[in-house]
Design an enzyme around this catalytic site. Structure first.
Site, PDB file in Angstrom:
ATOM      1  N   LYS A  10       0.847  -1.026   0.085  1.00 63.64           N
ATOM      2  CA  LYS A  10      -0.059   0.076   0.113  1.00 63.64           C
ATOM      3  C   LYS A  10       0.906   1.369  -0.111  1.00 63.64           C
ATOM      4  CE  LYS A  10      -3.918  -2.239   2.685  1.00 63.64           C
ATOM      5  NZ  LYS A  10      -4.820  -2.096   3.697  1.00 63.64           N
ATOM      6  N   TYR A  50     -12.431  -2.463  -3.151  1.00 58.96           N
ATOM      7  CA  TYR A  50     -13.097  -2.495  -1.677  1.00 58.96           C
ATOM      8  C   TYR A  50     -14.519  -2.419  -1.358  1.00 58.96           C
ATOM      9  CZ  TYR A  50      -8.255  -2.347   0.525  1.00 58.96           C
ATOM     10  OH  TYR A  50      -7.098  -2.817   0.850  1.00 58.96           O
ATOM     11  N   ASN A 113      -1.903  -0.142   7.311  1.00 61.96           N
ATOM     12  CA  ASN A 113      -1.402  -1.293   7.555  1.00 61.96           C
ATOM     13  C   ASN A 113      -0.262  -1.867   6.506  1.00 61.96           C
ATOM     14  OD1 ASN A 113      -3.210  -1.984   5.819  1.00 61.96           O
ATOM     15  ND2 ASN A 113      -4.338  -3.502   7.264  1.00 61.96           N
ATOM     16  N   HIS A 116      -1.871  -5.607   1.757  1.00 61.37           N
ATOM     17  CA  HIS A 116      -3.051  -6.309   1.763  1.00 61.37           C
ATOM     18  C   HIS A 116      -3.051  -7.641   1.087  1.00 61.37           C
ATOM     19  CE1 HIS A 116      -7.185  -7.218   0.589  1.00 61.37           C
ATOM     20  NE2 HIS A 116      -6.759  -7.634  -0.677  1.00 61.37           N
ATOM     21  N   GLU A 127      -9.845 -10.921  -6.888  1.00 62.64           N
ATOM     22  CA  GLU A 127      -8.822  -9.907  -6.598  1.00 62.64           C
ATOM     23  C   GLU A 127      -7.734  -9.847  -7.622  1.00 62.64           C
ATOM     24  OE1 GLU A 127      -9.515  -9.153  -1.968  1.00 62.64           O
ATOM     25  OE2 GLU A 127      -7.442  -9.854  -2.530  1.00 62.64           O
TER      26      GLU A 127
HETATM   27  P1  CMP Z   1      -6.895  -4.752   4.098  1.00 64.54           P
HETATM   28  O1  CMP Z   1      -6.469  -5.993   4.282  1.00 64.54           O
HETATM   29  O2  CMP Z   1      -6.591  -3.925   2.949  1.00 64.54           O
HETATM   30  O3  CMP Z   1      -8.553  -4.734   4.034  1.00 64.54           O
HETATM   31  C1  CMP Z   1      -9.489  -3.925   4.217  1.00 64.54           C
HETATM   32  C2  CMP Z   1      -8.867  -2.528   5.029  1.00 64.54           C
HETATM   33  O4  CMP Z   1      -9.698  -1.708   5.618  1.00 64.54           O
HETATM   34  C3  CMP Z   1      -7.815  -3.130   6.218  1.00 64.54           C
HETATM   35  O5  CMP Z   1      -6.932  -3.862   5.191  1.00 64.54           O
HETATM   36  C4  CMP Z   1      -7.258  -2.030   6.755  1.00 64.54           C
HETATM   37  O6  CMP Z   1      -6.501  -1.261   6.221  1.00 64.54           O
HETATM   38  C5  CMP Z   1      -8.791  -1.037   6.826  1.00 64.54           C
HETATM   39  N1  CMP Z   1      -9.512  -1.043   7.721  1.00 64.54           N
HETATM   40  C6  CMP Z   1     -10.133  -2.042   8.358  1.00 64.54           C
HETATM   41  N2  CMP Z   1     -10.717  -1.705   9.400  1.00 64.54           N
HETATM   42  C7  CMP Z   1     -10.591  -0.536   9.652  1.00 64.54           C
HETATM   43  C8  CMP Z   1     -10.779   0.495  10.780  1.00 64.54           C
HETATM   44  N3  CMP Z   1     -11.448  -0.008  11.777  1.00 64.54           N
HETATM   45  N4  CMP Z   1     -10.252   1.927  10.553  1.00 64.54           N
HETATM   46  C9  CMP Z   1      -9.517   2.130   9.403  1.00 64.54           C
HETATM   47  N5  CMP Z   1      -9.360   1.252   8.411  1.00 64.54           N
HETATM   48  C10 CMP Z   1      -9.816  -0.244   8.723  1.00 64.54           C
END
Ligand code: CMP
Length: 138
Positions: A10, A50, A113, A116, A127
């Protein structure tokens, strides 16, 4: 069983020069990069990717974050690639991620984070096909 999964480094990971370390980690653990593309995602592309989260309160923030800079999109192949990638990444929330995982090592918040990864064979197929040729699903 050899399988394929989909991975994104990301914008927060690209911005902090973590591509080499993350791809190196995948390779060390037996995952092979079989397709890759670096690009900045457009709003509609990110919203579609998403879409499963579109009713969540964090959806706007999620789309903002993933479109904030270039990402590295990858198809990874290996033995139990889907589970293995999830183990290497660690829990979605870095605060809950196990020692040594990418998110424990490098991530700052759940919204940023760093990586993904697909969570199941069906999502891996969807995906991969969202960003790459259907033939790469495997
Ligand atoms: P990802 O694995 O990319 O899939 C969905 C994304 O939503 C997740 O990683 C996080 O980066 C984001 N996400 C999930 N929960 C939250 C939250 N409570 N607040 C902000 N971002 C979130």
């Amino acid at each position: 069983m050899t399988e394929r999964t989909f991975s994104i480094i990301k914008p927060d990971g690209v911005r902090r020069n973590l591509i080499g370390r993350i791809v190196g980690r995948f390779e060390e653990e037996g995952l092979k990069v079989v397709a890759a593309q670096m690009k900045r995602l457009g709003r509609y592309e990110a919203e579609g990717f998403y879409a499963i989260h579109k009713e969540r309160p964090f959806f706007g923030e999620l789309v903002e974050s993933v479109t904030s800079g270039p990402v590295l999109l990858m198809v990874l192949e290996g033995e139990n690639a889907i589970l293995k990638n999830r183990e290497i990444m660690g829990a979605t929330n870095p605060a809950d991620a196990a020692e040594g995982t990418i998110r424990k090592l490098y991530s700052q918040s759940i919204g940023e984070n760093t990586v993904h990864g697909s969570d199941a064979p069906e999502t891996a197929a969807t995906e991969i096909a969202w960003f790459f040729a259907q033939s790469l699903v495997g």
